[in-house]
Every structure is written in C-alpha cells, then in structure tokens.
Design a protein around this motif. Sequence first.
Motif, PDB file in Angstrom:
ATOM      1  N   LEU A  88      -4.132   6.860   1.636  1.00 38.97           N
ATOM      2  CA  LEU A  88      -2.690   6.846   1.906  1.00 38.97           C
ATOM      3  C   LEU A  88      -2.434   6.592   3.396  1.00 38.97           C
ATOM      4  CD1 LEU A  88       0.185   7.569   0.734  1.00 38.97           C
ATOM      5  CD2 LEU A  88      -0.264   9.887   1.540  1.00 38.97           C
ATOM      6  N   ALA A 106       5.422   1.999  -3.277  1.00 41.15           N
ATOM      7  CA  ALA A 106       4.062   2.092  -3.809  1.00 41.15           C
ATOM      8  C   ALA A 106       3.616   3.550  -3.909  1.00 41.15           C
ATOM      9  CB  ALA A 106       3.113   1.289  -2.924  1.00 41.15           C
ATOM     10  N   ALA A 107       3.989   4.330  -2.898  1.00 40.34           N
ATOM     11  CA  ALA A 107       3.607   5.741  -2.910  1.00 40.34           C
ATOM     12  C   ALA A 107       4.382   6.495  -3.986  1.00 40.34           C
ATOM     13  CB  ALA A 107       3.868   6.356  -1.536  1.00 40.34           C
ATOM     14  N   GLU A 108       5.643   6.097  -4.146  1.00 43.64           N
ATOM     15  CA  GLU A 108       6.470   6.742  -5.158  1.00 43.64           C
ATOM     16  C   GLU A 108       5.874   6.506  -6.545  1.00 43.64           C
ATOM     17  OE1 GLU A 108      10.523   5.460  -4.942  1.00 43.64           O
ATOM     18  OE2 GLU A 108      11.279   7.374  -5.701  1.00 43.64           O
ATOM     19  N   ALA A 109       5.368   5.307  -6.733  1.00 44.04           N
ATOM     20  CA  ALA A 109       4.764   4.956  -8.018  1.00 44.04           C
ATOM     21  C   ALA A 109       3.544   5.824  -8.303  1.00 44.04           C
ATOM     22  CB  ALA A 109       4.386   3.472  -8.019  1.00 44.04           C
ATOM     23  N   GLN A 110       2.889   6.295  -7.245  1.00 45.11           N
ATOM     24  CA  GLN A 110       1.716   7.154  -7.415  1.00 45.11           C
ATOM     25  C   GLN A 110       2.129   8.613  -7.592  1.00 45.11           C
ATOM     26  OE1 GLN A 110      -1.652   6.238  -7.072  1.00 45.11           O
ATOM     27  NE2 GLN A 110      -1.648   4.272  -5.987  1.00 45.11           N
ATOM     28  N   GLY A 111       3.409   8.872  -7.637  1.00 42.72           N
ATOM     29  CA  GLY A 111       3.864  10.231  -7.893  1.00 42.72           C
ATOM     30  C   GLY A 111       4.123  11.059  -6.654  1.00 42.72           C
ATOM     31  N   ARG A 164       0.852  -1.202   0.000  1.00 39.84           N
ATOM     32  CA  ARG A 164       0.000   0.000   0.000  1.00 39.84           C
ATOM     33  C   ARG A 164       0.879   1.239   0.000  1.00 39.84           C
ATOM     34  NH1 ARG A 164      -3.298   0.126   5.075  1.00 39.84           N
ATOM     35  NH2 ARG A 164      -3.901   2.177   4.289  1.00 39.84           N
ATOM     36  N   PRO A 165       0.415   2.278  -0.667  1.00 39.45           N
ATOM     37  CA  PRO A 165       1.186   3.525  -0.611  1.00 39.45           C
ATOM     38  C   PRO A 165       1.231   4.025   0.834  1.00 39.45           C
ATOM     39  CG  PRO A 165      -0.663   3.701  -2.158  1.00 39.45           C
ATOM     40  CD  PRO A 165      -0.804   2.392  -1.472  1.00 39.45           C
ATOM     41  N   GLN A 210      -4.048  13.551  -3.410  1.00 41.36           N
ATOM     42  CA  GLN A 210      -3.545  12.900  -4.620  1.00 41.36           C
ATOM     43  C   GLN A 210      -3.750  11.388  -4.559  1.00 41.36           C
ATOM     44  OE1 GLN A 210       0.181  14.768  -5.392  1.00 41.36           O
ATOM     45  NE2 GLN A 210       0.716  13.301  -7.005  1.00 41.36           N
ATOM     46  N   VAL A 211      -3.498  10.795  -3.383  1.00 40.82           N
ATOM     47  CA  VAL A 211      -3.621   9.343  -3.242  1.00 40.82           C
ATOM     48  C   VAL A 211      -4.599   9.033  -2.121  1.00 40.82           C
ATOM     49  CG1 VAL A 211      -2.362   7.192  -2.819  1.00 40.82           C
ATOM     50  CG2 VAL A 211      -1.231   9.115  -3.961  1.00 40.82           C
TER      51      VAL A 211
END
Lengths: 255, 496
Positions: free
Chosen positions: B57, B35-40, B15-16, B53-54
């Motif tokens: 989170l 995972a969070a990095e992948a979401q930008g 999980r992010p 944004q996510v």
Amino acid sequence: MMRLVNREGVDRLRREIARIEQGARDATAPVLPFGVAEIDRCLPGGGLMRGALHEVNGKGPDEEDASVPASFIAGLAARLDPAKQILWCQSGGGDLYGPGLASCGLAPARLLIAHAGNAVDLLWAMEEGLRTRALAAVVGEIADLTGPASRRLQLAAENSGVTAFALRRFRVPSGTARAPNASVTRWCVSPAPSAPRDGEPGLGRPRWRLELWRARGGAPAEWIVEACDATGHVALPAALGDGSARRERFRTVGT
Amino acid sequence: MDRRGASDSELSGHRPAVLVVSVGSRRLVSAVNPAAEAQGLSPGLALADARAQVPGLAAANADPEGDAAALLRLAQWCGRYSPWTVPHGDDCVLLDITGCAHLAGGEDRLGAELVERLARRGIGARVGSADTIGGACAIARGGAYTVNIVVSGGMRNALAALSVRTLRFDAETVAALERLGLRRIGDLYPLPRAELAKRFDAALMARLDEALGEGREALSPLPPAPVRWTRRQFAEPIAARESIEAAIRTLLESLCRSLGDEGLGARLLVLTLHRVDGESASLAVGTARPSRDVAHLMRLFAERIEQIDPGLGIEDMVLAAKTAEPLAARQLGLRIPSPSRGEGDIVLDDDAAMLIDRLANRLGARSIGRLLPREAHLPERMQHFVFAFTLGNAGWRADKPRPVRLLPRPEPIEATAPVPDDPPLNFRWRRRLHHVARAEGPERILGEWWRGTREAELLRDYYRVEDQDGRRYWLFRAGLYRPDARPRWFLHGLCA
C-alpha cells in the motif's frame, strides 16, 4: 428725534456689498487679483492667472517651511470660485488643520483631501483633478516638479480652467529646486518678523516675505506682506501708515 | 467533488494508496483512492492495519492546510458558473446556481461541463444538484451518476436509497445506525422522530431535516447574491491589455443595460478573471454613488488593468454588481452647507463625484476624504478625516488663532522658560535652536475628563510663539508648573 440711520452699520453693509460684488467679478475674470495694487501691477493681466499652474515654494525644504506657503495658497484658492471644491493632494499622512485653514479664508468644508502614496500617484491625482471642471483649484504638495510633469499639469489646467498650485516641500537633490519648469508664476513665501500691535502685548498679524521669482510676461519682484486674513487677502503693511512697516520692509529687503 | 490526491500522480493511479494523518501517536488513514477502496480500506483505519490488509500500500502524509487552500482555489475557479461559491467541509464546493443554470444551458449541461473541465485538470468530481445544501451534498456523494439532479420536490425519494454515510454524521452515529440496521436514509423516514432524537443527538434530526428541506432553514454561510451578473467565455484565451479592456467594456455594457432595466446603479462591481491555469483573480471597483455610466465605470477599471496578471491567458470573465442601488438618488446632487460668510452652498456635482470615485479606486477609499469638525477639547481631536461623501456639521470654530498644520503627535522640545506661566525664551526642535521674539499665551486646554482618569489629569498650556525669523509655532507645556519637576514642553503645530 429718533436716529433712523446707523452710519457705521450702513458703511459696513456698503463694504460688504462691494466685497460680494468684487467676489462675483473675481469668479469670472481671467485673473484673480490680489487686491494689492503693488502686487497686481507686477502680474500680467493684473492678478494671478486662472486655469494655470502656479508654483509656491517655502523658505526651505523643512517641515516648518511648508506652513506659510500652505496659508498663502489657501487664501488664494479660497477666493477663486467660492461655490466649488478644492482638491488638496498630499503625499503620506495629512497634517492640514481645519481651524487654521479657516482663519486663512479657506472653509474646510470646501476641501477634498487626497493622500497619495508616492509622487507618481500624486501627480496623477492632481491631473485628474485638473480635468474636472467642478473644482475651483487643485493643490499638490510635491518635492520635485520636473519640466514634463509641470507641462502636463499646465496643459490640464489650461483646458479645464481649474487653477493649479504646486506647493514645493520636502528635500530635492540640490540644484533641482529652482530648475525651470512650465509654471506660469513661481513664488517663494517665507516668514518675516511681525510688528507688534501698538501698545499691545502678544503677536500681531503674521508677516511674510513674498517673492515672485518668475512670472510669464512679468518681472520678478519682492514684497513684505501681512498674511492672509479671514477673507484670504494679503495686505501691505505700509497701509498702517505709522512708518514702522516701511522701515521694516526696507530693512528686510536689504538683507 | 473530491480533489484529494489529485495533484499526486502516484496516489491518483491504479495502485491502492492512502493519505495518513497523525493522531497522537497513532497514524490513521484519512483518505483512500478508488483502488484502495476496492480492497476494503476506508478512512479511520490505523495505517498498520491497512498495511496488513493490503500489502504494497502506498501512503503519503495528508496536508489538510494545502487541501483547504486548494479547495478554496477550486471554489474560486467555480466562480465562472455562479457568483456564489464557497468551500464546504473538506472536500466539497457549494455553488448556488439559482438563476445561473440557464446560462450554461440547464443544470445537467452545467454539471456535465463542470465535471469534464475538472477531469481535464485531473480532478475527479461528482455533482449533485438539489433544493437544499444537505441534499445536494448527499446526492453528490451517494448518487448513482457523476451528475445527479434532484428535481424540485423529489428530495425524499431521491435520498431514500442513499447510504446514511452520505449525510456526514460522525463515525459513532453511523456505527450506531448501522448496528440497528439503518443503512439507508429511507430507513429513517418511518421511525418516530422523538425516538430518533432521544436515541441519537439532535444533530442527526437536524442534518436529516436540512437535507430534506423540512427543518428550519439553516443560516446561509454564503455572501448575499449579487444583484446582477454577466459572464463571458473566450474560445481563445486572451492576454493582451486591449483585449481585456474590450472584454470588460462588453461586460459593462451588458451589465449596465440590465441595471438600467431596473432603474439601478452599481455601487460595487467585482470582476473575476479565470485563467487558463485554473487560477483566478478579482478586481473590485466601488463608486460613491450608484452609477451605470459605462464610460465612468470603464475608466475605473482601466486604472487597475495593469494589476491583472493574465498568465497564459484568461478564459472566462465574470462581472458582478455586488451592490446596486436605485439611481434616482443621483439626480439630487449633494449639497454641503457652507459655513457663514454668505457664500452659497458647495455643490458636489456628478463631475466631482466621479473624480472622487477615480481617486478612491486608485489611491484607496480611505485616502480621499474631507475634514469634519468634532466637539472636543484637545486640538488633535477637533477634526477628523472622513470619506469624501460624508456630510456633517460644517461649523468650524475659527475664533482662536490656530496652526495650519498640526503635527501627527506633539513632539517633545527642549525649552527654557524662566518663570512659571511664561512662554519659553528659546527652544530646540529637531536639533535647531529658536529664539522666541514674541509670544502669546497661555491658553489652557484641559483633557476630556469623561474619558478616564489619565485624561482628567491632562492639562496643556498652549503658547503661540514667533522666533527670530518670524516663523510661528504652537507650543505647549504639559501639566501644571511644579517647582520640583522639570516641565515638559511640546511643539504641536506650525502656524502661518
């Protein structure tokens, strides 16, 4: 006519030579004589046995009672083997004062001092020292000297030939102070009133009451002696020959 | 080497998740998981923006002190690969593997083993190996592989393709560089240095030069490398005292052999034990004179073995000689010039030296020593306690009678002295009353005026007194006698 010989100087040199020769003999003999016939007579072999454990007590457990035994030991240890070091183990802070030890015959340069935090470490340090032939003597200031601990020290001293002194100080549970242990001799040294020098104000040479509580192969005895001089020797005040010391001795022993 | 969040299963999952720090009233993201990095998401974002944004989170408070402590433990853990490890920044551990890599079978094997072992502990790590600290850090962060090795001289090429972020400029610099389209380190190479230095601060050029190994060498924050180093790994972790002892002996034998090849002896040995649970402990033993006597050194360690807590077992042991000196000095022996009276010199031979080592290692180096005389006025300053091997002037002044025991500090006493300059008639010390039977004095001792005004006014009149029982004390009256003031008396020493 020119005086070629300074008689007094020659005598002094002769005494000096005799002393050095005595010192050389002292270093190899199995015992260390006190140099006082009355004391040496009471000790088997005619002196303090080398490579053995000797216990020295003060008059009591208080701090002031530990200074006379320290001087007594310093004088003896200094004469054991003048080329070797002496390990002096203390627990807690150090209170040995070099200039004072020097006047008992022990050059502070020969002294290695170890501070142990507790009795276990102190006995350990003493035993380590006794296993090292490079030392002349090991002195340990301890409160309690139990049978097993004293046997260990005695055994280590016997094996290496290093002489051990246990200086008993600090309080111990009543009744254990004189409990038997493996020491070859047990002494008690306490101060005694000194006699002033004839017609001179101030303090004379300090005097001690020297008690031999126990000596393996000897008998208990007691003397009044004059404290260690700068060569580490005690003396009998009777040698003064003016009778005052004899009276003193009689009086003190009688009390 | 990134350890952040590793201990927290929620954060290391798929999980992010982010870690959050409070800056003033704002809550900022300080670290992100893959995972969070992948979401930008990236560090520096406000938490509210990140949440927008996510959705869903996960966020937890960062623990910078805990991180630093963990990083230090990790650096110690890495001690099995190199004697020279130190935490660097907040997420990096530096290892100097000069001369150590061959023990693990080369740099790549060492790196792979490191990554694998850390992975087993749940720590994700990236390894970079290069000629410079900056370069190794950059390639570890930005390199294409988990283990990146830059061969000697290949630094410029290796770094060219990496993002400028890997050089760890501050956020402003990175933003400014990216605005100019300078995204890769290689983009900086063709630019005139003077221009770069003018536009950005000097730190940018310094960082770059450090990484490329072209600037002046940065001062190393690391301790000096040990002279010799040996390591032993155990297939089965060991915990029994006998096994530990045997292992130390083996290490000592091999270390002493290599010291012998160079004619050296160890002065300071550090044994580091790495436990199965990732903790490490070290034992240091010192010798007063260089030694490579296995039996002697073994005895020093044997005294301390009980201090080792093997936990579930020890998997790795490293023995390093941190200080070594030529052994030739040993044969000279140590001579202490004896004071007067015609005695021979006192020789501190090997046996005595080894005794001192053993005592020093168990009781502490400051607990074994000797007394040296010092030129001073005050009695308590006339001697000092020094390490057992210190040689000094052996000249003690024994011309005046002095106590055999000196109290650590003079103790106040109540004394009755009828006439100024007379010794007291009686005094009370530690609740006991002493009648003075005989006395000698006064002997005036003045303070050391050059030490300051307080000292210049210091004056003591010392008396030696004997009480009714023959006990002797060293007393003094502080200051000159003044009719208007009560004199202050102190007891300072106990005489024979």
